[in-house]
Design a protein around this motif. Structure first.
Motif, PDB file in Angstrom:
ATOM      1  N   SER A  86       0.993  -1.147  -0.083  1.00 49.77           N
ATOM      2  CA  SER A  86      -0.114   0.057  -0.010  1.00 49.77           C
ATOM      3  C   SER A  86       0.862   1.228   0.020  1.00 49.77           C
ATOM      4  CB  SER A  86      -0.832  -0.014   1.179  1.00 49.77           C
ATOM      5  OG  SER A  86      -1.635  -1.003   1.136  1.00 49.77           O
ATOM      6  N   PHE A  87       0.607   2.017  -0.814  1.00 53.18           N
ATOM      7  CA  PHE A  87       1.335   3.657  -0.998  1.00 53.18           C
ATOM      8  C   PHE A  87       0.230   4.424  -0.381  1.00 53.18           C
ATOM      9  CE2 PHE A  87       3.316   0.788  -4.230  1.00 53.18           C
ATOM     10  CZ  PHE A  87       4.676   0.771  -3.739  1.00 53.18           C
ATOM     11  N   HIS A  88       0.509   5.033   0.540  1.00 54.43           N
ATOM     12  CA  HIS A  88      -0.516   5.907   1.218  1.00 54.43           C
ATOM     13  C   HIS A  88      -0.435   7.438   0.699  1.00 54.43           C
ATOM     14  CE1 HIS A  88      -1.820   2.965   4.090  1.00 54.43           C
ATOM     15  NE2 HIS A  88      -0.515   2.872   4.329  1.00 54.43           N
ATOM     16  N   PRO A  89      -1.537   8.015  -0.007  1.00 54.28           N
ATOM     17  CA  PRO A  89      -1.429   9.143  -0.514  1.00 54.28           C
ATOM     18  C   PRO A  89      -1.250  10.435   0.324  1.00 54.28           C
ATOM     19  CG  PRO A  89      -3.506   8.534  -0.797  1.00 54.28           C
ATOM     20  CD  PRO A  89      -2.761   7.386  -0.374  1.00 54.28           C
ATOM     21  N   ARG A  90      -1.751  10.156   1.509  1.00 53.29           N
ATOM     22  CA  ARG A  90      -1.682  11.498   2.265  1.00 53.29           C
ATOM     23  C   ARG A  90      -0.320  11.447   3.190  1.00 53.29           C
ATOM     24  NH1 ARG A  90      -7.502  10.595   5.854  1.00 53.29           N
ATOM     25  NH2 ARG A  90      -8.907  10.845   3.967  1.00 53.29           N
ATOM     26  N   ASP A  91       0.142  10.431   3.711  1.00 56.48           N
ATOM     27  CA  ASP A  91       1.368  10.840   4.239  1.00 56.48           C
ATOM     28  C   ASP A  91       2.487   9.864   3.595  1.00 56.48           C
ATOM     29  OD1 ASP A  91       0.833   8.169   4.585  1.00 56.48           O
ATOM     30  OD2 ASP A  91       0.573   7.930   6.621  1.00 56.48           O
ATOM     31  N   GLU A  92       2.312   9.667   2.287  1.00 54.62           N
ATOM     32  CA  GLU A  92       3.421   9.054   1.336  1.00 54.62           C
ATOM     33  C   GLU A  92       4.058   7.939   1.816  1.00 54.62           C
ATOM     34  OE1 GLU A  92       5.774  12.246   0.192  1.00 54.62           O
ATOM     35  OE2 GLU A  92       3.956  13.022  -1.430  1.00 54.62           O
ATOM     36  N   ASN A  93       3.546   7.165   2.846  1.00 55.25           N
ATOM     37  CA  ASN A  93       4.186   6.191   3.307  1.00 55.25           C
ATOM     38  C   ASN A  93       3.701   4.898   2.705  1.00 55.25           C
ATOM     39  OD1 ASN A  93       5.273   7.517   5.407  1.00 55.25           O
ATOM     40  ND2 ASN A  93       3.301   7.125   6.792  1.00 55.25           N
ATOM     41  N   MET A 120       3.083 -11.028   8.307  1.00 55.00           N
ATOM     42  CA  MET A 120       4.438 -10.356   8.462  1.00 55.00           C
ATOM     43  C   MET A 120       4.027  -8.891   7.885  1.00 55.00           C
ATOM     44  SD  MET A 120       8.173 -11.718   7.336  1.00 55.00           S
ATOM     45  CE  MET A 120       7.951 -12.933   8.548  1.00 55.00           C
ATOM     46  N   SER A 121       4.761  -7.736   8.528  1.00 53.93           N
ATOM     47  CA  SER A 121       4.472  -6.501   7.786  1.00 53.93           C
ATOM     48  C   SER A 121       5.701  -5.905   7.849  1.00 53.93           C
ATOM     49  CB  SER A 121       3.469  -5.857   8.320  1.00 53.93           C
ATOM     50  OG  SER A 121       3.508  -5.575   9.545  1.00 53.93           O
ATOM     51  N   TRP A 122       5.950  -4.653   6.831  1.00 53.21           N
ATOM     52  CA  TRP A 122       6.951  -3.745   7.029  1.00 53.21           C
ATOM     53  C   TRP A 122       6.406  -2.249   6.814  1.00 53.21           C
ATOM     54  CZ3 TRP A 122       7.731  -8.537   4.456  1.00 53.21           C
ATOM     55  CH2 TRP A 122       8.674  -9.202   4.841  1.00 53.21           C
ATOM     56  N   SER A 123       6.985  -1.081   7.242  1.00 54.18           N
ATOM     57  CA  SER A 123       6.590   0.096   6.761  1.00 54.18           C
ATOM     58  C   SER A 123       7.922   0.689   6.491  1.00 54.18           C
ATOM     59  CB  SER A 123       5.763   0.680   7.971  1.00 54.18           C
ATOM     60  OG  SER A 123       5.730   2.034   7.685  1.00 54.18           O
ATOM     61  N   ASP A 124       7.774   1.871   5.823  1.00 52.07           N
ATOM     62  CA  ASP A 124       9.027   2.479   5.631  1.00 52.07           C
ATOM     63  C   ASP A 124       9.088   3.727   6.324  1.00 52.07           C
ATOM     64  OD1 ASP A 124       7.086   3.968   4.228  1.00 52.07           O
ATOM     65  OD2 ASP A 124       7.834   4.450   2.314  1.00 52.07           O
ATOM     66  N   VAL A 125       8.464   3.937   7.479  1.00 54.51           N
ATOM     67  CA  VAL A 125       8.500   4.788   8.456  1.00 54.51           C
ATOM     68  C   VAL A 125       8.508   3.945   9.887  1.00 54.51           C
ATOM     69  CG1 VAL A 125       7.360   6.505   7.352  1.00 54.51           C
ATOM     70  CG2 VAL A 125       5.857   4.983   8.611  1.00 54.51           C
ATOM     71  N   ARG A 126       9.009   4.605  10.792  1.00 53.47           N
ATOM     72  CA  ARG A 126       9.310   4.072  12.098  1.00 53.47           C
ATOM     73  C   ARG A 126       8.118   3.876  12.681  1.00 53.47           C
ATOM     74  NH1 ARG A 126      14.197   2.688  14.136  1.00 53.47           N
ATOM     75  NH2 ARG A 126      16.295   3.542  12.615  1.00 53.47           N
TER      76      ARG A 126
END
Length: 411
Positions: A278-285, A300-306
């Motif tokens: 998922s690419f979130h348009p609001r916070d660009e995460n 399992m999951s990852w995110s490109d923000v802490r």
């Protein structure tokens, strides 16, 4: 080790005589044109050993392909048209031999630009074009209400036309069929199965009554003939549904509220899980999740923000443009906003950090990582990998590039 008889075989191809052995023909395999000449024990049938076999094809192409079976190496003389050589290889059922002789297995560090295709007529810019690699080296480029289909030799076939309905996504079911989703509601025929070579509509998928309010976006297929689809209702509820392609019935639905609308789905055959990005348009995460439909759970999951709640996390603070899993290397290939390519190790359970490959403008670097941004085509808006080919679609011009891994030089 299996031994093959060395009986001689004579062919008359378009009036030219060729002589070879059963050992050479056996290299082509049981499913080839020549496989019918052998019994279950790889012995020539009695009549095959003494009969001159006539084949009404071009002898020049036959000679090149016969030498390939003899030596394992492919040499194409200047007078030979590669397009027609590929067609004859397909006729004899040895196209896979030609491909393996030309290209090595996929290696992102050794990719070379094989060809660029222009003249897509991608439209008026209202819709972002997308590219989807298919089996056997084919690909499909969607834009607006049409999808362009290209075969192994990159010749375009009749387009798939949705009659002014927007193409949301395309998904290869096998080498002959493509599933296409549109912005039409699923209940009104929003997903169709098309024949890749002709663009013919073969089937429209139906759904249960509770799905009548949903439209379909991103698609993915598994090896056991299940079709996964990301969908959204008019009340902005998201989920991922599953169809059984054999029965044509919807068999499952997993609400996907945690991260919102999925931007890419990819079935991972080795783990029997679905990767949803998922690419979130609001916070660009960007969020990457692995979903196990056997338990209807997110494993399992990852995110490109802490995030203090979700672990593991990607430690690099960059923004992703695209994500593709490469199961052979147990990794996830990511592209960031600066056109860098990186990888995430799927075997890591504590820290899913990204190992980046820096791009460069030095055109003497023959690797894909060094030329991910081609000056003639601008930024890459989409890319797709299947088998030994990578397809990169550029956003500034009507062009896409085909990347292959060359075979190491023979010592």
């Amino acid at each position: 080790m299996m031994g093959f008889p060395r009986d001689r075989v004579k062919f008359n191809v378009g009036g030219k005589i060729f002589k070879t052995t059963a050992t050479t023909l056996a290299v082509a395999g049981k499913k080839s044109f020549f496989g019918a000449m052998f019994d279950e024990n790889w012995n020539l049938h009695s009549d095959a050993a003494i009969t001159e076999h006539f084949i009404d094809r071009n002898p020049d192409y036959f000679g090149v392909l016969l030498d390939l079976l003899r030596t394992g190496e492919l040499y194409i003389p200047p007078k030979i048209d590669k397009k027609f050589l590929y067609r004859d290889a397909e006729y004899y059922g040895i196209l896979d031999h030609v491909k393996s002789a030309e290209c090595d297995t996929f290696d992102g560090n050794r990719l070379r630009l094989a060809k660029s295709i222009t003249g897509l007529l991608v439209g008026d810019g209202k819709f972002t074009p997308a590219i989807q690699a298919g089996p056997n080296g084919w690909c499909c480029v969607s834009q607006g209400s049409v999808a362009h289909v290209y075969d192994l030799i990159l010749e375009e076939h009749p387009t798939i036309n949705l009659d002014y309905r927007k193409v949301n996504d395309v998904c290869w079911v096998d080498s002959e069929n493509i599933v296409v989703s549109s912005d039409e509601k699923i209940a009104n025929g929003g997903i169709g199965l098309f024949r890749a070579s002709t663009g013919e509509l073969r089937y429209k998928f139906q759904v249960t009554d509770e799905m009548n309010d949903y439209t379909t976006g991103i698609l993915s297929c598994s090896s056991d003939y299940k079709l996964f689809f990301n969908c959204r209702s008019t009340s902005n509820e998201h989920g991922i549904g599953v169809w059984d392609q054999v029965t044509g019935k919807q068999i499952d639905f997993l609400p996907y509220y945690t991260y919102g609308n999925a931007s890419r789905l990819q079935w991972l055959h080795g783990t029997n899980c679905l990767m949803a990005t998922s690419f979130h348009p609001r916070d660009e995460n960007c969020c990457i999740s692995l979903l196990d439909f056997r338990k209807n759970t997110m494993v399992m999951s990852w995110s490109d923000v802490r995030d203090r709640v979700k672990k593991p996390y990607i430690t690099d603070q960059t923004k992703f443009r695209d994500v593709i899993a490469i199961e052979e290397s147990y990794s996830i290939c990511v592209v960031d906003e600066n056109a860098r390519l990186g990888s995430i190790d799927l075997r890591s359970t504590t820290d899913a950090s990204v190992e980046w490959k820096e791009t460069t403008r030095d055109n003497t670097n023959s690797s894909f990582f060094g030329e991910v941004r081609q000056s003639h085509g601008g930024w890459i808006c989409d890319f797709s990998i299947d088998g030994d080919r990578l397809f990169a679609l550029h956003g500034d011009e009507d062009i896409f590039d085909v990347w292959e891994t060359p075979r190491p030089p023979i010592k």
